[in-house]
Write an enzyme that holds these catalytic residues in place. Structure first.
Site, PDB file in Angstrom:
ATOM      1  N   LEU A 165      23.320 -22.355  22.316  1.00 16.44           N
ATOM      2  CA  LEU A 165      23.343 -21.003  22.872  1.00 16.44           C
ATOM      3  C   LEU A 165      24.638 -20.334  22.435  1.00 16.44           C
ATOM      4  O   LEU A 165      25.587 -21.001  22.022  1.00 16.44           O
ATOM      5  CB  LEU A 165      23.272 -21.056  24.399  1.00 16.44           C
ATOM      6  CG  LEU A 165      22.018 -21.699  24.998  1.00 16.44           C
ATOM      7  CD1 LEU A 165      22.210 -21.930  26.496  1.00 16.44           C
ATOM      8  CD2 LEU A 165      20.794 -20.830  24.742  1.00 16.44           C
ATOM      9  N   SER A 166      24.690 -19.013  22.562  1.00 19.69           N
ATOM     10  CA  SER A 166      25.923 -18.347  22.139  1.00 19.69           C
ATOM     11  C   SER A 166      27.118 -18.845  22.942  1.00 19.69           C
ATOM     12  O   SER A 166      28.220 -18.969  22.402  1.00 19.69           O
ATOM     13  CB  SER A 166      25.790 -16.828  22.254  1.00 19.69           C
ATOM     14  OG  SER A 166      25.433 -16.438  23.559  1.00 19.69           O
ATOM     15  N   GLU A 167      26.928 -19.190  24.243  1.00 22.33           N
ATOM     16  CA  GLU A 167      28.011 -19.788  25.017  1.00 22.33           C
ATOM     17  C   GLU A 167      27.479 -20.787  26.044  1.00 22.33           C
ATOM     18  O   GLU A 167      26.415 -20.577  26.636  1.00 22.33           O
ATOM     19  CB  GLU A 167      28.836 -18.736  25.766  1.00 22.33           C
ATOM     20  CG  GLU A 167      30.121 -18.313  25.069  1.00 22.33           C
ATOM     21  CD  GLU A 167      29.879 -17.217  24.051  1.00 22.33           C
ATOM     22  OE1 GLU A 167      30.748 -16.989  23.211  1.00 22.33           O
ATOM     23  OE2 GLU A 167      28.807 -16.612  24.109  1.00 22.33           O
ATOM     24  N   THR A 168      28.252 -21.831  26.223  1.00 26.61           N
ATOM     25  CA  THR A 168      28.111 -22.745  27.355  1.00 26.61           C
ATOM     26  C   THR A 168      29.396 -22.657  28.163  1.00 26.61           C
ATOM     27  O   THR A 168      30.489 -22.807  27.607  1.00 26.61           O
ATOM     28  CB  THR A 168      27.885 -24.192  26.883  1.00 26.61           C
ATOM     29  OG1 THR A 168      26.640 -24.281  26.178  1.00 26.61           O
ATOM     30  CG2 THR A 168      27.850 -25.151  28.065  1.00 26.61           C
TER      31      THR A 168
END
Length: 271
Positions: free
Chosen positions: A42-45
Site C-alpha cells: 500500500l502507499s503507506e503502512t
C-alpha cells in the site's frame, strides 16, 4: 499481530486512500516494519506505539522507505484507535520530525491538527516541468514535500496527462538540489462542490498517482485559503478513487484537516 486496513478520506469502501494500521506496545525492528510495508504494498503502512491512553508515537512506511509525514495513514490510525480503545476522547500523535499532532472527533469526522507546511512561489523552477504535462500551467510553488503546479481550471486538472518518466526524473533530480526528493502535485480552484482540486504524482517512490494525500493539503489548503480569502476550505483530490478533505486555517501557523474513513479489513500477521 493484528493489522487493520482502512480507506481514508472517504465514506465509501474502495474509494479514498487505503492504509494499513498496526498498533504496538513496543517498536518492531525497523527492517521488519519495512518488510511488512513492502508485503502490504500500500502507499503507506502506519505503525502506532502506545505511550499512555491518549499519547502515541506514530511512524509511516511506504513499500520502499520510511517517510516523515503521511496524512491519510494518520487519519486511518486515529479512526482505528477511536473505534478500539474504550474511553479515548482525543489523541496526541508524537512524530519524529513534525512535533505533536492533535486529533479529535467531530460529527463522524476525524479532525487532525497539523503544522502548516506552506508552499512558496518559485520563479526558477525545473524547466522539464514544462514538457512533463500535456497542458501548460500557470505557476509553480514549492514546499518541503512537493512542487505545487497551479492550473487555470479544475477541468484542466482532470484532463491533464502526465509523463511519469519525466516526473520521476524531476523528482530524483530535486534530491541533488534540496537534499531530498520532491513529488509533484497539480491544483486549481474548484467549483460549487469544492473550493480546490488536486492530483498527486510520486513516481520516484513507485506511486504514479496517489489516491488521496493528506500531508500535501497542509500546503494546498493554505494556498487556496489565501487566494480565496477564506479560512474554511473543502478540497477534492481527483484520482481514480477520489477523496474529500475539509480544512480550517488556525492561529499559530496550524491547520485542521478533517475526513472520514471506512474499515475494509482486519487481519492477523504471522511473523
Amino acid at each position: 499481530m493484528k493489522m487493520y486496513q482502512v480507506d481514508a478520506f472517504t465514506t465509501q469502501l474502495f474509494k479514498g486512500n487505503p492504509a494499513a494500521v498496526i498498533v504496538l506496545d513496543q517498536w518492531l525492528d525497523d527492517g521488519l516494519m519495512q518488510h511488512i510495508a513492502l508485503e502490504n504494498n500500500l502507499s503507506e503502512t502506519a505503525f502506532v506505539k502506545k505511550n499512555t491512553l491518549n499519547n502515541y508515537d506514530i511512524r509511516w512506511f511506504t513499500p520502499t522507505d520510511e517517510v516523515p509525514f503521511c496524512g491519510h495513514a494518520t487519519l486511518a490510525s486515529a479512526f482505528i484507535l477511536f473505534q478500539e480503545v474504550e474511553g479515548l476522547e482525543y489523541i496526541e500523535f508524537e512524530t519524529r520530525e513534525l512535533g505533536t499532532f492533535y486529533i479529535r472527533q467531530k460529527n463522524e469526522k476525524v479532525v487532525m491538527n497539523f503544522p502548516i507546511l506552506r508552499a512558496k512561489k518559485l520563479e526558477d523552477y525545473p524547466k522539464a516541468l514544462n514538457t512533463a504535462f500535456d497542458l501548460p500551467f500557470k505557476q509553480v510553488y514549492l514546499n518541503d514535500q512537493a512542487y505545487l503546479i497551479e492550473y487555470d481550471s479544475a477541468q484542466q486538472v482532470l484532463d491533464v496527462q502526465p509523463d511519469f518518466f519525466k516526473l520521476r526524473e524531476i523528482s530524483l533530480a530535486s534530491k541533488e538540489i534540496y537534499g531530498k526528493t520532491r513529488d509533484i502535485v497539480i491544483t486549481a480552484q474548484g467549483h460549487k462542490d469544492y473550493d480546490c482540486i488536486s492530483r498527486y504524482f510520486a513516481p520516484a517512490i513507485g506511486v504514479n498517482e496517489d489516491p488521496v494525500t493528506g500531508s500535501i493539503h497542509t500546503a494546498i489548503i493554505p494556498l487556496w485559503a489565501e487566494k480565496l480569502e477564506k479560512d474554511v476550505i473543502t478540497a477534492y483530490q481527483a484520482s481514480s478513487r477520489g477523496g474529500w478533505l475539509y480544512g480550517e486555517i488556525l492561529p499559530n501557523d496550524r491547520i485542521e484537516i478533517s475526513g472520514q474513513a471506512k474499515l475494509y479489513m482486519v487481519a492477523d500477521i504471522h511473523i
